[in-house]
Design a protein around this motif. Structure first.
Motif, short mmCIF file in Angstrom:
data_model
loop_
_atom_site.label_atom_id
_atom_site.label_comp_id
_atom_site.label_asym_id
_atom_site.label_seq_id
_atom_site.Cartn_x
_atom_site.Cartn_y
_atom_site.Cartn_z
N ASP A 158 -34.53 32.28 21.69
CA ASP A 158 -35.94 32.66 21.79
C ASP A 158 -36.14 34.03 21.16
N ASN A 159 -35.34 34.99 21.59
CA ASN A 159 -35.44 36.33 21.03
C ASN A 159 -35.07 36.35 19.55
N LEU A 160 -34.05 35.59 19.19
CA LEU A 160 -33.63 35.53 17.79
C LEU A 160 -34.78 35.03 16.90
N SER A 161 -35.46 33.99 17.35
CA SER A 161 -36.56 33.43 16.55
C SER A 161 -37.68 34.46 16.36
N ALA A 162 -37.99 35.21 17.43
CA ALA A 162 -39.05 36.22 17.33
C ALA A 162 -38.64 37.36 16.42
N LEU A 163 -37.38 37.75 16.48
CA LEU A 163 -36.89 38.82 15.62
C LEU A 163 -36.91 38.40 14.15
N VAL A 164 -36.56 37.15 13.88
CA VAL A 164 -36.61 36.66 12.50
C VAL A 164 -38.05 36.56 12.03
N ALA A 165 -38.94 36.10 12.91
CA ALA A 165 -40.37 36.02 12.57
C ALA A 165 -40.90 37.40 12.23
N SER A 166 -40.48 38.39 12.99
CA SER A 166 -40.88 39.78 12.74
C SER A 166 -40.26 40.31 11.46
N LYS A 223 -39.05 33.26 31.06
CA LYS A 223 -38.97 34.72 30.96
C LYS A 223 -38.51 35.13 29.56
N ALA A 224 -37.51 34.45 29.03
CA ALA A 224 -37.02 34.75 27.68
C ALA A 224 -38.08 34.42 26.63
N LYS A 225 -38.82 33.34 26.86
CA LYS A 225 -39.86 32.98 25.90
C LYS A 225 -41.00 33.99 25.90
N LEU A 226 -41.28 34.56 27.06
CA LEU A 226 -42.32 35.59 27.13
C LEU A 226 -41.87 36.87 26.45
N GLN A 227 -40.59 37.20 26.57
CA GLN A 227 -40.04 38.35 25.85
C GLN A 227 -40.15 38.12 24.34
N ALA A 228 -39.86 36.90 23.92
CA ALA A 228 -39.97 36.57 22.50
C ALA A 228 -41.41 36.66 22.04
#
Length: 376
Positions: A158-166, A223-228
């Motif tokens: 989840d976090n990895l996907s958001a970081l790549v999107a960013s 919770k992880a998805k909300l962090q993402a």
């Protein structure tokens, strides 16, 4: 507002889709080939429309479990790494085979937290992804579970996907899970739970809605998805959480259907370097400051000076990332610190003019310069 914004999703030029282990695999741990073929078909159709597509895919450890006959996810890091080494090859082979049947080429990128901590590697990863998209390739990204350890792992995709999107400023992040989206309470235990379809801003109230729903194979939860989602929206990227088991889900989201939970991006996203500081780096310590320092940093946009620091926690070196918390323990900023923790303990609470007397050398007046400081 929600309907108008969802209609705008029809015009996205590039989209990143994240698919989790629980969606990609059966309870046995073996790959759900029917589902993988369906998701690939949807992504291939997006490519045929002229859109750029990236896929963050879990499933390496799950695939390895099935291949080796394990019934449950192992707990030790060496076991996870070994199983991922077996499963990753299987996973990318399946993706490559099915994508090629639809006439598209894939590339595999395995990342660790370390790849985003180092500024040069961060830029290299960005350049690689942008170049692959330029060539019409579909990047398939996963955490490098074969070498990740506790200090460098993302913890979940989840976090990895958001970081790549960013990292590459995608137009839309779709997080496919085994749940329809964010609910007012846990839908597995509360029959009165209602789906939240639209989140214009991630507030404390929204954060309280997150419930941990981890399964035996996956590592994430709401919770992880909300962090993402927080990483994505702060980077100017809208994010949708939706149930990946529904056929045509990606097509419906991009057509503007009222599906899942839509998180609206901030109107003024962080600059690329600020995002790297806020989300890409590993925090090594915490500085607790007084109310005057918090006002100076948050309201006035000032640098953090030693006079406002009350407490230093952690063991860190110059240039590493620390959190800044107020007297109630609430973290409100991150930054790159100009002093190691051993020196900060000596100069906290002092005026900048007194630093050289204590450390017996000429130091900079700011503990964290405003250019290296991010409000979160």
């Amino acid at each position: 507002m929600e309907e108008a914004y969802r209609k705008r999703l029809r015009n996205v030029k590039n989209v990143l889709i994240k698919v989790g282990t629980s969606t990609l695999t059966y309870p046995s741990g073996k790959l759900n080939l029917n589902y993988i073929e369906r998701i690939v078909r949807e992504l291939a159709d997006l490519k045929n429309q002229g859109k750029e597509v990236l896929l963050v895919s879990s499933g390496a450890i799950g695939a390895g479990l099935g291949k080796l006959g394990f019934k449950r996810r192992p707990k030790t890091t060496p076991e996870k790494q070994a199983i991922a080494a077996v499963g990753q090859g299987m996973l990318i082979q399946v993706y490559e085979k099915i994508f090629s049947e639809y006439g598209h080429t894939v590339a595999q990128l395995l990342l660790t937290r370390d790849d985003l901590v180092n500024r040069q590697r961060y830029i290299n990863a960005r350049n690689t992804l942008i170049t692959l998209l330029k060539y019409g390739v579909v990047p398939i990204i996963n955490e490098n579970d074969t070498v990740s350890v506790d200090e460098i792992e993302f913890g979940d995709n989840d976090n990895l996907s958001a970081l790549v999107a960013s990292l590459i400023d995608v137009d839309l992040l779709i997080n496919l899970s085994d749940i329809d989206g964010l609910y007012t309470s846990n839908p597995h235990t509360d029959s009165e739970a209602k789906l939240v379809t639209y989140v214009p801003e991630i507030t404390a109230e929204i954060e309280n809605l997150a419930q941990s729903t981890c399964g035996s194979l996956g590592t994430g939860g709401m919770k992880a998805k909300l962090q993402a989602a927080n990483i994505a929206v702060c980077s100017g990227v809208p994010m949708v959480i939706a149930n990946g088991q529904k056929p045509g889900i990606i097509h419906d989201i991009i057509c503007g259907e009222r599906i899942g939970t839509l998180f609206l991006p901030k109107e003024k996203p962080m600059h690329s370097r600020k995002r790297w500081i806020a989300f890409g780096l590993t925090v090594q310590g915490t500085l607790t400051v007084d109310s005057g320092a918090k006002i100076a940093v948050v309201r006035d946009g000032k640098s953090l000076l030693p006079s406002g620091i009350n407490y230093v926690e952690g063991n860190f070196e110059r240039g590493e990332t620390v959190c800044i918390a107020d007297e109630d323990g609430i973290v409100f900023a991150r930054g790159l610190v100009n002093y190691p923790s051993s020196d900060l303990i000596k100069i906290m609470g002092l005026k900048s003019s007194e630093i050289s007397k204590v450390l017996r050398e000429n130091g900079v007046s700011e503990v964290i310069h405003r250019d290296n400081l991010v409000i979160i």
